[in-house]
Motif scaffolding. Structure first.
Motif, mmCIF file in Angstrom:
data_model
loop_
_atom_site.group_PDB
_atom_site.id
_atom_site.type_symbol
_atom_site.label_atom_id
_atom_site.label_comp_id
_atom_site.label_asym_id
_atom_site.label_seq_id
_atom_site.Cartn_x
_atom_site.Cartn_y
_atom_site.Cartn_z
ATOM 1 N N GLY A 54 9.780 6.982 -5.103
ATOM 2 C CA GLY A 54 9.730 7.407 -3.708
ATOM 3 C C GLY A 54 9.255 6.321 -2.769
ATOM 4 N N HIS A 55 8.324 5.497 -3.240
ATOM 5 C CA HIS A 55 7.764 4.443 -2.388
ATOM 6 C C HIS A 55 8.741 3.283 -2.211
ATOM 7 C CE1 HIS A 55 4.802 1.860 -0.511
ATOM 8 N NE2 HIS A 55 4.987 0.940 -1.451
ATOM 9 N N THR A 56 9.402 2.886 -3.294
ATOM 10 C CA THR A 56 10.283 1.720 -3.237
ATOM 11 C C THR A 56 11.726 2.095 -2.898
ATOM 12 O OG1 THR A 56 10.791 1.855 -5.608
ATOM 13 C CG2 THR A 56 8.868 0.544 -4.951
ATOM 14 N N GLY A 57 12.097 3.343 -3.165
ATOM 15 C CA GLY A 57 13.476 3.758 -2.947
ATOM 16 C C GLY A 57 14.405 3.326 -4.067
ATOM 17 N N LYS A 58 13.864 2.659 -5.082
ATOM 18 C CA LYS A 58 14.674 2.197 -6.204
ATOM 19 C C LYS A 58 14.637 3.240 -7.321
ATOM 20 C CE LYS A 58 13.672 -2.663 -5.189
ATOM 21 N NZ LYS A 58 13.053 -3.918 -5.684
ATOM 22 N N GLY A 59 15.774 3.521 -7.892
ATOM 23 C CA GLY A 59 15.838 4.501 -8.971
ATOM 24 C C GLY A 59 15.973 5.928 -8.472
ATOM 25 N N ALA A 60 16.385 6.107 -7.220
ATOM 26 C CA ALA A 60 16.524 7.455 -6.665
ATOM 27 C C ALA A 60 17.522 8.286 -7.469
ATOM 28 C CB ALA A 60 16.966 7.376 -5.212
ATOM 29 N N GLY A 112 8.733 14.793 -2.218
ATOM 30 C CA GLY A 112 7.594 14.733 -1.303
ATOM 31 C C GLY A 112 7.471 13.384 -0.628
ATOM 32 N N MET A 113 7.714 12.331 -1.382
ATOM 33 C CA MET A 113 7.611 10.984 -0.824
ATOM 34 C C MET A 113 8.711 10.720 0.206
ATOM 35 S SD MET A 113 5.005 9.375 -2.183
ATOM 36 C CE MET A 113 5.367 7.616 -2.161
ATOM 37 N N THR A 114 9.931 11.186 -0.093
ATOM 38 C CA THR A 114 11.033 10.933 0.841
ATOM 39 C C THR A 114 10.928 11.802 2.094
ATOM 40 O OG1 THR A 114 12.418 12.540 -0.357
ATOM 41 C CG2 THR A 114 12.614 10.220 -0.980
ATOM 42 N N ALA A 115 10.120 12.872 2.027
ATOM 43 C CA ALA A 115 9.962 13.748 3.186
ATOM 44 C C ALA A 115 8.983 13.182 4.219
ATOM 45 C CB ALA A 115 9.477 15.132 2.737
ATOM 46 N N VAL A 116 8.253 12.144 3.846
ATOM 47 C CA VAL A 116 7.308 11.535 4.777
ATOM 48 C C VAL A 116 8.088 10.840 5.896
ATOM 49 C CG1 VAL A 116 5.462 9.834 5.054
ATOM 50 C CG2 VAL A 116 5.588 11.215 2.969
ATOM 51 N N ASP A 117 7.690 11.089 7.115
ATOM 52 C CA ASP A 117 8.371 10.528 8.297
ATOM 53 C C ASP A 117 8.315 8.993 8.249
ATOM 54 O OD1 ASP A 117 9.283 9.766 10.798
ATOM 55 O OD2 ASP A 117 8.240 11.386 11.848
ATOM 56 N N PRO A 118 9.477 8.328 8.294
ATOM 57 C CA PRO A 118 9.492 6.854 8.283
ATOM 58 C C PRO A 118 8.686 6.246 9.430
ATOM 59 C CG PRO A 118 11.701 7.729 7.920
ATOM 60 C CD PRO A 118 10.840 8.890 8.299
ATOM 61 N N ASP A 119 8.630 6.923 10.582
ATOM 62 C CA ASP A 119 7.859 6.394 11.704
ATOM 63 C C ASP A 119 6.371 6.328 11.369
ATOM 64 O OD1 ASP A 119 10.137 6.123 13.216
ATOM 65 O OD2 ASP A 119 9.931 8.078 14.212
ATOM 66 N N VAL A 120 5.902 7.307 10.594
ATOM 67 C CA VAL A 120 4.494 7.310 10.182
ATOM 68 C C VAL A 120 4.218 6.107 9.282
ATOM 69 C CG1 VAL A 120 2.718 8.582 8.919
ATOM 70 C CG2 VAL A 120 4.322 9.809 10.405
ATOM 71 N N LYS A 121 5.136 5.831 8.370
ATOM 72 C CA LYS A 121 4.954 4.677 7.482
ATOM 73 C C LYS A 121 5.022 3.362 8.266
ATOM 74 C CE LYS A 121 8.209 6.271 4.662
ATOM 75 N NZ LYS A 121 9.125 6.387 3.503
ATOM 76 N N ASP A 122 5.928 3.301 9.215
ATOM 77 C CA ASP A 122 6.025 2.090 10.041
ATOM 78 C C ASP A 122 4.754 1.886 10.863
ATOM 79 O OD1 ASP A 122 8.547 1.560 9.101
ATOM 80 O OD2 ASP A 122 9.590 2.513 10.786
ATOM 81 N N ALA A 123 4.199 2.977 11.363
ATOM 82 C CA ALA A 123 2.955 2.875 12.134
ATOM 83 C C ALA A 123 1.807 2.375 11.264
ATOM 84 C CB ALA A 123 2.609 4.235 12.735
ATOM 85 N N ALA A 124 1.786 2.830 10.012
ATOM 86 C CA ALA A 124 0.742 2.374 9.091
ATOM 87 C C ALA A 124 0.885 0.886 8.810
ATOM 88 C CB ALA A 124 0.815 3.178 7.792
ATOM 89 N N VAL A 134 -0.387 1.856 2.105
ATOM 90 C CA VAL A 134 0.527 2.838 2.706
ATOM 91 C C VAL A 134 0.788 3.976 1.721
ATOM 92 C CG1 VAL A 134 2.861 3.221 3.580
ATOM 93 C CG2 VAL A 134 1.620 1.143 4.205
ATOM 94 N N LEU A 135 0.987 3.622 0.453
ATOM 95 C CA LEU A 135 1.254 4.628 -0.580
ATOM 96 C C LEU A 135 0.082 5.590 -0.748
ATOM 97 C CD1 LEU A 135 2.767 5.825 -3.008
ATOM 98 C CD2 LEU A 135 1.805 3.981 -4.411
ATOM 99 N N LEU A 136 -1.120 5.038 -0.908
ATOM 100 C CA LEU A 136 -2.279 5.860 -1.244
ATOM 101 C C LEU A 136 -2.906 6.559 -0.039
ATOM 102 C CD1 LEU A 136 -4.027 3.533 -3.866
ATOM 103 C CD2 LEU A 136 -2.517 5.482 -4.286
ATOM 104 N N ARG A 137 -2.834 5.922 1.138
ATOM 105 C CA ARG A 137 -3.503 6.486 2.312
ATOM 106 C C ARG A 137 -2.587 7.298 3.222
ATOM 107 N NH1 ARG A 137 -7.433 1.541 4.491
ATOM 108 N NH2 ARG A 137 -8.480 1.117 2.493
ATOM 109 N N VAL A 138 -1.295 7.047 3.129
ATOM 110 C CA VAL A 138 -0.364 7.719 4.043
ATOM 111 C C VAL A 138 0.647 8.585 3.290
ATOM 112 C CG1 VAL A 138 1.384 7.394 5.832
ATOM 113 C CG2 VAL A 138 -0.605 5.853 5.732
#
Length: 220
Positions: A54-60, A112-124, A134-138
């Protein structure tokens, strides 16, 4: 039919049926032990894998298709295969139960990981957080409801399937099902099935309630 259910009720509430090494209490403890240990092992495998994908997008592709694999898995066949390869032990049972539980954990963790808003990750990342932060805190805190759903579904599946331990001469509530079939004791077979179903339902309701309590502020 009435007589069958009357005998079932007597079987379930009989004091002698709950005591001793073959009693319901002991068999229930064995069943829960098998189920919890298998789910813990599956979580140790599935959670890191789902988080990584989910974090890397690899192996989806793997995460998406694991759900189908879990539904198609011939559990008893896998037990027999490992039993023939490794001999009489609990290993075949745990291999089958872990293999059954891992897909639900990986798939829901990935979802669950893919449902996280990309804007939130970009802000982090804009605040200077690195990948692991980013993985552990967001990502993980936001994905946690679906992660826990995966663990709950995996546990319920394992509880319902742990009867296979009795197939290779071990304990658990499946003992009543297999012994009852061997003895042509329909009351014992039905009693074992009712107990397994009751445990699965109680655990599902308890974990669902706990999940709603933990995340009540998110849905308020």
């Amino acid at each position: 039919m009435y007589e069958l259910f009357k005998n079932l009720g007597t079987w379930l509430v009989s004091g002698s049926q709950w005591s001793g090494p073959d009693g319901i209490a002991h068999r229930l403890a064995e069943h829960l032990q098998y189920s919890l240990l298998a789910t813990l092992i599956a979580a140790a495998i599935g959670l890191p894998l789902g988080l990584l994908i989910g974090h890397t997008g690899k192996g989806a592709f793997l995460a998406i298709n694991l759900a189908s694999f879990g539904r198609a898995l011939p559990t008893v066949g896998l037990v027999v295969l490992v039993f023939l390869a490794g001999g009489l032990s609990m290993l075949p049972v745990y291999v089958a139960l872990v293999a059954l539980a891992v897909p639900a954990i990986v798939t829901n963790t990935y979802a669950g990981m893919t449902a996280v808003d990309p804007d939130v990750k970009d802000a982090a990342r804009g605040q200077g957080m690195r990948g692991r932060q980013v993985l552990l805190r967001v990502e993980l805190p936001l994905a946690l409801p679906l992660v826990l759903t995966g663990l709950r579904l995996a546990l319920i599946q394992v509880v319902a399937t742990a009867t296979i331990a009795a197939y290779v001469s071990f304990g658990g509530l499946g003992r009543y099902v297999f012994d009852g079939l061997a003895q042509r004791d329909l009351v014992q077979v039905l009693g074992g099935a009712v107990l397994v179903a009751a445990v699965a339902v109680v655990l599902d309701l308890a974990l669902s309630g706990l999940q709603r309590f933990l995340f009540r502020h998110r849905t308020a």
